[in-house]
Design an enzyme around this catalytic site. Structure first.
Site, PDB file in Angstrom:
ATOM      1  N   GLY A  47       0.804  -1.090   0.166  1.00  0.00           N
ATOM      2  CA  GLY A  47      -0.083   0.031   0.210  1.00  0.00           C
ATOM      3  C   GLY A  47       0.951   1.157  -0.030  1.00  0.00           C
ATOM      4  O   GLY A  47       2.037   1.273   0.392  1.00  0.00           O
ATOM      5  N   GLN A  52       3.397   9.739   0.740  1.00  0.00           N
ATOM      6  CA  GLN A  52       4.588   8.996   1.019  1.00  0.00           C
ATOM      7  C   GLN A  52       5.418   9.414  -0.155  1.00  0.00           C
ATOM      8  O   GLN A  52       6.827   9.189  -0.211  1.00  0.00           O
ATOM      9  CB  GLN A  52       4.271   7.717   0.974  1.00  0.00           C
ATOM     10  CG  GLN A  52       3.548   7.306   2.553  1.00  0.00           C
ATOM     11  CD  GLN A  52       3.335   5.774   2.511  1.00  0.00           C
ATOM     12  OE1 GLN A  52       2.542   5.259   1.845  1.00  0.00           O
ATOM     13  NE2 GLN A  52       4.442   5.050   2.922  1.00  0.00           N
ATOM     14  N   CYS A  94       5.520  -0.504   7.060  1.00  0.00           N
ATOM     15  CA  CYS A  94       5.667   0.761   6.500  1.00  0.00           C
ATOM     16  C   CYS A  94       6.657   1.207   5.568  1.00  0.00           C
ATOM     17  O   CYS A  94       7.852   1.186   5.923  1.00  0.00           O
ATOM     18  CB  CYS A  94       4.955   2.038   7.321  1.00  0.00           C
ATOM     19  SG  CYS A  94       4.683   3.445   6.341  1.00  0.00           S
ATOM     20  N   LEU A  95       6.358   1.640   4.377  1.00  0.00           N
ATOM     21  CA  LEU A  95       7.541   2.006   3.155  1.00  0.00           C
ATOM     22  C   LEU A  95       8.387   3.209   3.785  1.00  0.00           C
ATOM     23  O   LEU A  95       9.298   3.451   3.522  1.00  0.00           O
ATOM     24  CB  LEU A  95       7.111   2.039   2.054  1.00  0.00           C
ATOM     25  CG  LEU A  95       6.538   0.842   1.166  1.00  0.00           C
ATOM     26  CD1 LEU A  95       6.020   0.828  -0.092  1.00  0.00           C
ATOM     27  CD2 LEU A  95       7.617  -0.138   1.049  1.00  0.00           C
ATOM     28  N   HIS A 136      -4.405   1.795   7.674  1.00  0.00           N
ATOM     29  CA  HIS A 136      -3.032   2.296   7.778  1.00  0.00           C
ATOM     30  C   HIS A 136      -2.905   3.360   6.717  1.00  0.00           C
ATOM     31  O   HIS A 136      -2.218   4.183   7.199  1.00  0.00           O
ATOM     32  CB  HIS A 136      -2.212   1.148   7.429  1.00  0.00           C
ATOM     33  CG  HIS A 136      -0.780   1.207   7.042  1.00  0.00           C
ATOM     34  ND1 HIS A 136       0.384   0.871   8.249  1.00  0.00           N
ATOM     35  CD2 HIS A 136       0.162   2.225   6.658  1.00  0.00           C
ATOM     36  CE1 HIS A 136       1.471   1.312   7.827  1.00  0.00           C
ATOM     37  NE2 HIS A 136       1.238   2.164   6.773  1.00  0.00           N
ATOM     38  N   GLU A 137      -3.337   3.069   5.605  1.00  0.00           N
ATOM     39  CA  GLU A 137      -2.959   4.327   4.503  1.00  0.00           C
ATOM     40  C   GLU A 137      -3.907   5.512   4.764  1.00  0.00           C
ATOM     41  O   GLU A 137      -3.258   6.385   4.454  1.00  0.00           O
ATOM     42  CB  GLU A 137      -3.325   3.563   3.134  1.00  0.00           C
ATOM     43  CG  GLU A 137      -2.716   2.269   2.701  1.00  0.00           C
ATOM     44  CD  GLU A 137      -1.082   2.289   2.701  1.00  0.00           C
ATOM     45  OE1 GLU A 137      -0.681   3.647   2.402  1.00  0.00           O
ATOM     46  OE2 GLU A 137      -0.407   1.485   3.243  1.00  0.00           O
TER      47      GLU A 137
HETATM   48 NI    NI Z   1       2.614   3.102   5.461  1.00  0.00          NI
END
Ligand code: NI
Length: 174
Positions: A47, A52, A94-95, A136-137
Protein backbone atom coordinates in the site's frame (compact mmCIF):
# COMPACT_ATOMS: atom_id res chain seq x y z
CA UNK A 1 5.14 5.69 -15.43
CA UNK A 2 7.98 6.57 -13.15
CA UNK A 3 9.36 5.41 -9.86
CA UNK A 4 9.33 8.20 -7.30
CA UNK A 5 11.31 8.65 -4.11
CA UNK A 6 9.53 7.50 -0.97
CA UNK A 7 9.72 9.87 2.00
CA UNK A 8 11.23 8.31 5.11
CA UNK A 9 10.68 9.25 8.78
CA UNK A 10 11.29 11.71 10.30
CA UNK A 11 10.54 13.71 7.13
CA UNK A 12 8.08 16.42 8.31
CA UNK A 13 6.05 16.15 5.09
CA UNK A 14 4.75 12.79 6.32
CA UNK A 15 2.97 14.67 9.14
CA UNK A 16 0.97 16.79 6.71
CA UNK A 17 -2.80 16.38 6.35
CA UNK A 18 -3.59 15.60 2.69
CA UNK A 19 -6.29 17.54 0.86
CA UNK A 20 -9.16 16.01 -1.09
CA UNK A 21 -9.16 15.72 -4.87
CA UNK A 22 -11.61 18.41 -5.98
CA UNK A 23 -13.79 17.74 -8.99
CA UNK A 24 -13.46 14.72 -11.26
CA UNK A 25 -10.60 12.24 -11.30
CA UNK A 26 -8.45 13.34 -14.23
CA UNK A 27 -5.69 11.82 -16.36
CA UNK A 28 -3.27 13.77 -14.18
CA UNK A 29 -4.54 11.92 -11.10
CA UNK A 30 -4.38 8.62 -13.00
CA UNK A 31 -0.75 9.35 -14.00
CA UNK A 32 0.01 9.99 -10.32
CA UNK A 33 -1.70 6.70 -9.34
CA UNK A 34 0.30 4.85 -12.02
CA UNK A 35 3.53 6.27 -10.60
CA UNK A 36 2.46 5.42 -7.06
CA UNK A 37 1.66 1.84 -8.04
CA UNK A 38 4.97 1.38 -9.83
CA UNK A 39 6.83 2.88 -6.87
CA UNK A 40 4.97 0.57 -4.48
CA UNK A 41 5.68 -2.56 -6.56
CA UNK A 42 9.35 -1.61 -6.84
CA UNK A 43 9.76 -1.05 -3.08
CA UNK A 44 8.07 -3.64 -2.67
CA UNK A 45 5.01 -2.88 -0.58
CA UNK A 46 1.26 -3.54 -0.49
CA UNK A 47 0.00 0.00 0.00
CA UNK A 48 1.10 3.57 -0.62
CA UNK A 49 -0.45 6.98 0.07
CA UNK A 50 0.36 9.93 -2.21
CA UNK A 51 1.95 11.88 0.64
CA UNK A 52 4.60 9.14 0.85
CA UNK A 53 5.94 10.43 -2.46
CA UNK A 54 5.43 14.03 -1.31
CA UNK A 55 2.02 14.70 -2.91
CA UNK A 56 -0.49 15.85 -0.25
CA UNK A 57 -3.62 14.51 -1.99
CA UNK A 58 -6.12 11.99 -0.60
CA UNK A 59 -5.09 9.19 -2.95
CA UNK A 60 -4.05 5.64 -2.05
CA UNK A 61 -2.93 2.65 -4.10
CA UNK A 62 -2.89 -0.91 -2.84
CA UNK A 63 -2.25 -4.43 -4.03
CA UNK A 64 -2.66 -7.21 -1.51
CA UNK A 65 -1.48 -9.68 -4.17
CA UNK A 66 -3.88 -12.46 -3.33
CA UNK A 67 -3.14 -15.70 -5.19
CA UNK A 68 0.16 -14.25 -6.47
CA UNK A 69 -1.75 -12.26 -9.05
CA UNK A 70 -1.57 -8.53 -9.47
CA UNK A 71 -4.73 -6.87 -8.26
CA UNK A 72 -4.15 -3.12 -8.07
CA UNK A 73 -6.70 -1.03 -6.19
CA UNK A 74 -7.02 2.74 -6.27
CA UNK A 75 -8.75 4.95 -3.72
CA UNK A 76 -9.45 8.63 -4.27
CA UNK A 77 -10.93 10.59 -1.35
CA UNK A 78 -11.54 7.45 0.72
CA UNK A 79 -13.76 7.68 3.78
CA UNK A 80 -14.42 5.07 6.41
CA UNK A 81 -18.15 5.18 6.98
CA UNK A 82 -18.45 2.32 9.45
CA UNK A 83 -16.23 0.17 11.66
CA UNK A 84 -17.00 -2.74 13.95
CA UNK A 85 -16.02 -2.64 17.61
CA UNK A 86 -13.91 -5.81 17.48
CA UNK A 87 -10.25 -5.09 16.98
CA UNK A 88 -7.44 -7.31 15.79
CA UNK A 89 -3.70 -6.98 16.27
CA UNK A 90 -1.45 -7.17 13.23
CA UNK A 91 2.28 -6.72 12.80
CA UNK A 92 2.46 -3.71 10.51
CA UNK A 93 5.24 -2.19 8.50
CA UNK A 94 5.47 0.90 6.29
CA UNK A 95 7.59 1.93 3.32
CA UNK A 96 8.22 5.25 5.10
CA UNK A 97 9.48 3.43 8.21
CA UNK A 98 11.70 0.80 6.56
CA UNK A 99 12.48 -2.49 8.31
CA UNK A 100 10.38 -1.74 11.38
CA UNK A 101 7.52 -4.08 12.22
CA UNK A 102 5.31 -3.59 15.24
CA UNK A 103 1.93 -4.82 16.33
CA UNK A 104 -0.94 -2.37 15.96
CA UNK A 105 -4.53 -2.98 17.02
CA UNK A 106 -7.29 -1.75 14.70
CA UNK A 107 -10.97 -2.43 14.06
CA UNK A 108 -11.23 -5.79 12.32
CA UNK A 109 -13.74 -4.68 9.70
CA UNK A 110 -14.82 -1.42 8.15
CA UNK A 111 -16.77 -0.04 5.24
CA UNK A 112 -14.97 2.33 2.95
CA UNK A 113 -16.38 4.73 0.38
CA UNK A 114 -14.14 6.15 -2.35
CA UNK A 115 -13.73 7.03 -6.01
CA UNK A 116 -11.94 4.44 -8.12
CA UNK A 117 -9.37 4.89 -10.92
CA UNK A 118 -12.11 6.01 -13.31
CA UNK A 119 -13.63 8.33 -10.72
CA UNK A 120 -16.63 6.06 -10.11
CA UNK A 121 -18.00 5.99 -6.55
CA UNK A 122 -17.57 2.67 -4.76
CA UNK A 123 -18.66 1.45 -1.34
CA UNK A 124 -16.89 -1.65 -0.13
CA UNK A 125 -16.68 -3.80 2.99
CA UNK A 126 -13.09 -4.40 4.13
CA UNK A 127 -12.03 -7.36 6.27
CA UNK A 128 -8.76 -9.04 7.24
CA UNK A 129 -5.63 -7.59 5.61
CA UNK A 130 -7.68 -5.24 3.43
CA UNK A 131 -9.25 -3.67 6.53
CA UNK A 132 -5.86 -3.24 8.19
CA UNK A 133 -4.21 -1.86 5.08
CA UNK A 134 -6.91 0.68 4.22
CA UNK A 135 -6.91 2.00 7.80
CA UNK A 136 -3.10 2.19 7.80
CA UNK A 137 -3.07 4.07 4.47
CA UNK A 138 -5.89 6.39 5.51
CA UNK A 139 -3.90 7.28 8.61
CA UNK A 140 -1.23 8.63 6.22
CA UNK A 141 -3.82 11.08 4.84
CA UNK A 142 -4.09 12.54 8.34
CA UNK A 143 -0.32 12.67 8.81
CA UNK A 144 -0.39 9.66 11.12
CA UNK A 145 2.11 6.79 10.85
CA UNK A 146 1.62 3.32 12.31
CA UNK A 147 4.40 4.05 14.80
CA UNK A 148 2.23 6.87 16.16
CA UNK A 149 -0.01 4.12 17.55
CA UNK A 150 2.91 2.80 19.65
CA UNK A 151 4.21 4.03 22.99
CA UNK A 152 6.44 7.09 22.83
CA UNK A 153 9.45 4.95 23.72
CA UNK A 154 8.80 2.38 21.01
CA UNK A 155 8.16 5.12 18.47
CA UNK A 156 11.42 6.91 19.28
CA UNK A 157 13.29 3.63 19.12
CA UNK A 158 11.85 2.94 15.66
CA UNK A 159 12.81 6.40 14.37
CA UNK A 160 16.33 6.07 15.80
CA UNK A 161 16.71 2.69 14.10
CA UNK A 162 15.63 4.10 10.73
CA UNK A 163 18.01 7.07 11.13
CA UNK A 164 20.88 4.77 12.01
CA UNK A 165 20.19 2.50 9.03
CA UNK A 166 20.09 5.54 6.75
CA UNK A 167 23.47 6.75 8.07
CA UNK A 168 24.99 3.30 7.60
CA UNK A 169 23.69 3.11 4.07
CA UNK A 170 25.10 6.55 3.27
CA UNK A 171 28.47 5.58 4.77
CA UNK A 172 28.58 2.36 2.76
CA UNK A 173 27.73 4.23 -0.42
CA UNK A 174 30.53 6.76 0.14
NI1 NI B 1 2.56 3.24 5.57
Amino acid sequence: MAIRDILIVPDPRLKQVSRPVEGPVTDEHRALMDDMLETMYEAPGIGLAAIQIGVPLRIIVMDLQENDEKNPRYFVNPEIIDTIEDTQPYEEGCLSVPDIFEEVERPAECTVRYLDYQGEPVEERAEDLFAICIQHEMDHLEGTLFIDHLSRLKRQRAIDKVRKAKRLKAANAA
